[in-house]
Enzyme design. Structure first.
Site, short mmCIF file in Angstrom:
data_model
loop_
_atom_site.label_atom_id
_atom_site.label_comp_id
_atom_site.label_asym_id
_atom_site.label_seq_id
_atom_site.Cartn_x
_atom_site.Cartn_y
_atom_site.Cartn_z
N ASN A 16 26.08 -0.41 2.30
CA ASN A 16 25.54 0.30 3.45
C ASN A 16 25.95 1.76 3.30
O ASN A 16 27.09 2.11 3.54
CB ASN A 16 26.13 -0.30 4.75
CG ASN A 16 25.73 0.49 5.97
OD1 ASN A 16 24.86 1.36 5.90
ND2 ASN A 16 26.34 0.19 7.11
N TRP A 17 25.00 2.56 2.88
CA TRP A 17 25.31 3.97 2.62
C TRP A 17 25.39 4.80 3.90
O TRP A 17 25.75 5.97 3.85
CB TRP A 17 24.28 4.57 1.66
CG TRP A 17 24.47 4.15 0.22
CD1 TRP A 17 25.51 3.40 -0.28
CD2 TRP A 17 23.63 4.46 -0.89
NE1 TRP A 17 25.36 3.23 -1.63
CE2 TRP A 17 24.21 3.86 -2.04
CE3 TRP A 17 22.44 5.17 -1.04
CZ2 TRP A 17 23.64 3.97 -3.31
CZ3 TRP A 17 21.87 5.28 -2.31
CH2 TRP A 17 22.46 4.68 -3.43
N LYS A 18 25.00 4.23 5.02
CA LYS A 18 25.02 4.96 6.30
C LYS A 18 24.30 6.31 6.13
O LYS A 18 23.38 6.40 5.33
CB LYS A 18 26.46 5.12 6.79
CG LYS A 18 27.19 3.78 6.77
CD LYS A 18 28.51 3.79 7.48
CE LYS A 18 29.13 2.40 7.37
NZ LYS A 18 30.34 2.25 8.15
N HIS A 37 24.12 -3.18 13.42
CA HIS A 37 25.40 -2.66 12.90
C HIS A 37 26.18 -2.09 14.08
O HIS A 37 25.60 -1.52 15.01
CB HIS A 37 25.14 -1.59 11.84
CG HIS A 37 26.39 -1.16 11.16
ND1 HIS A 37 27.24 -0.23 11.70
CD2 HIS A 37 26.97 -1.58 10.01
CE1 HIS A 37 28.28 -0.08 10.90
NE2 HIS A 37 28.15 -0.88 9.86
N GLU A 85 27.76 0.53 14.51
CA GLU A 85 27.51 1.95 14.82
C GLU A 85 26.22 2.09 15.62
O GLU A 85 26.11 2.97 16.49
CB GLU A 85 27.47 2.76 13.51
CG GLU A 85 28.87 2.92 12.94
CD GLU A 85 28.95 2.98 11.42
OE1 GLU A 85 27.94 3.28 10.76
OE2 GLU A 85 30.05 2.71 10.88
N GLU A 127 31.65 -8.07 10.84
CA GLU A 127 32.32 -6.80 10.61
C GLU A 127 33.14 -6.42 11.85
O GLU A 127 32.60 -5.81 12.79
CB GLU A 127 31.28 -5.70 10.38
CG GLU A 127 30.29 -6.03 9.29
CD GLU A 127 29.66 -4.78 8.71
OE1 GLU A 127 29.90 -4.53 7.53
OE2 GLU A 127 29.00 -4.04 9.44
N GLY A 161 35.64 1.36 8.20
CA GLY A 161 35.97 2.74 7.87
C GLY A 161 37.42 3.13 8.16
O GLY A 161 37.76 4.31 8.16
N SER A 178 36.13 -2.12 5.49
CA SER A 178 37.15 -1.64 4.56
C SER A 178 37.31 -2.53 3.33
O SER A 178 38.43 -2.70 2.83
CB SER A 178 38.49 -1.45 5.27
OG SER A 178 38.39 -0.41 6.22
N GLY A 215 30.66 -0.18 3.02
CA GLY A 215 30.29 1.19 3.33
C GLY A 215 30.90 2.15 2.33
O GLY A 215 30.41 2.30 1.20
N GLY A 216 32.01 2.76 2.71
CA GLY A 216 32.64 3.83 1.92
C GLY A 216 32.77 3.54 0.43
O GLY A 216 32.41 4.39 -0.40
P1 PGA Z 1 33.31 0.36 5.41
O1 PGA Z 1 31.96 0.10 6.25
O2 PGA Z 1 33.22 -0.48 4.17
O3 PGA Z 1 33.28 1.84 5.11
O4 PGA Z 1 34.45 -0.04 6.27
C1 PGA Z 1 31.41 -1.18 6.34
C2 PGA Z 1 30.16 -1.15 7.19
O5 PGA Z 1 30.16 -0.44 8.21
O6 PGA Z 1 29.15 -1.79 6.88
#
Ligand code: PGA
Length: 247
Positions: free
Chosen positions: A9-11, A91, A93, A163, A169, A208, A229-230
């Site tokens: 997930n590149w956001k 998600h 967010e 999640e 994050g 994470s 994500g990250g």
């Molecule tokens: P993260 O994000 O790996 O940076 O914690 C995961 C996500 O929000 O899908």
């Protein structure tokens, strides 16, 4: 045996030049394994860039209406027309920053199912809910509300990603025991709602995940891969994640 999924997930990250560089580095790596599906969820403007790559690409969000006066939104049909094979739904967010409710997600899911677009339903509790010990009913309610109009025959389109919000994050992934408990509870809920037809539905963990903890997370029962994500933005770290899943 469920196919494992490594989803990025590149956001709202990466410029065009960075996407180009990631993709060409990815192609040189030649990552492949029969039992693992790689999925990338970039910003929608980059979906077309994956056209000739053979990589499963998806969107981070979708709107339920088929077309019309919804400035800034993207429909299921539009996503499919540029090559998206799936979409993330709910998600945290989106829920938190854009006020998406389980109700709204149920509508998005109906739109996906009606047009045969696969989706990843994201769920997860905030820290205060976990501190009160209410995380299991909270997350199971998120899942059953969002899936309320999904039928057995629609399960081919479904992947779930657990999640916990406090793990996203932050560098603090959930513990093995916390992940195992929730994944088992979600698997049992699916069994209760849909019977053995739900056996093929993958349940991913997100929050994470990185090259250090990935192998251990992937070994937890009922974890069928990860939404990252990250650690997915850097191609070397993504390669390590893939190796953790396959070696
Ligand atoms: P993260 O994000 O790996 O940076 O914690 C995961 C996500 O929000 O899908």
């Amino acid at each position: 045996m469920r196919k494992q999924i490594l989803a990025a997930n590149w956001k709202m990250n990466l410029l065009q030049s960075e996407v180009d560089a990631w993709l060409s580095a990815f192609q040189q790596l030649n990552l492949g394994a029969d039992n693992v599906e790689i999925r990338i969820y970039p910003s929608a403007i980059y979906i077309k860039d994956f056209r000739e790559t053979g990589i499963h690409v998806g969107a981070q969000n979708v709107y339920e209406a088929p077309f019309g006066a919804y400035t800034g939104e993207i429909s299921v049909g539009q996503l499919k027309s540029v090559g998206a094979s799936s979409v993330l739904i709910g998600h945290s967010e989106r829920r938190k920053l854009f006020n998406e409710t389980d109700e709204m997600l149920a509508h998005k899911i109906s739109a996906c199912v009606a047009s045969n677009l696969s989706f990843v339903l994201c769920c997860g509790e905030p820290l205060e809910i976990r501190s009160r010990g209410e995380h299991l009913p909270y997350v199971l309610n998120q899942v059953s509300t969002a899936l309320r109009s999904v039928k057995k025959e629609d399960l081919q389109f479904l992947v779930i990603s657990y999640e916990p919000i406090w793990a996203i994050g932050t560098g603090n992934s959930a513990s093995n025991a916390e992940i195992a408990q929730m994944h088992l509870a979600i698997r049992n809920l699916l069994l209760e709602l849909f019977g053995s037809a739900s056996d093929g539905v993958q349940i991913l963990y997100g929050g994470s995940v990185n090259s250090q903890n990935a192998k251990q997370i992937f070994s937890i029962p009922n974890v069928d891969g990860a939404l990252v994500g990250g650690a997915s933005l850097d191609i070397n770290s993504f390669e390590q994640l893939f190796k953790a899943l396959t070696q």
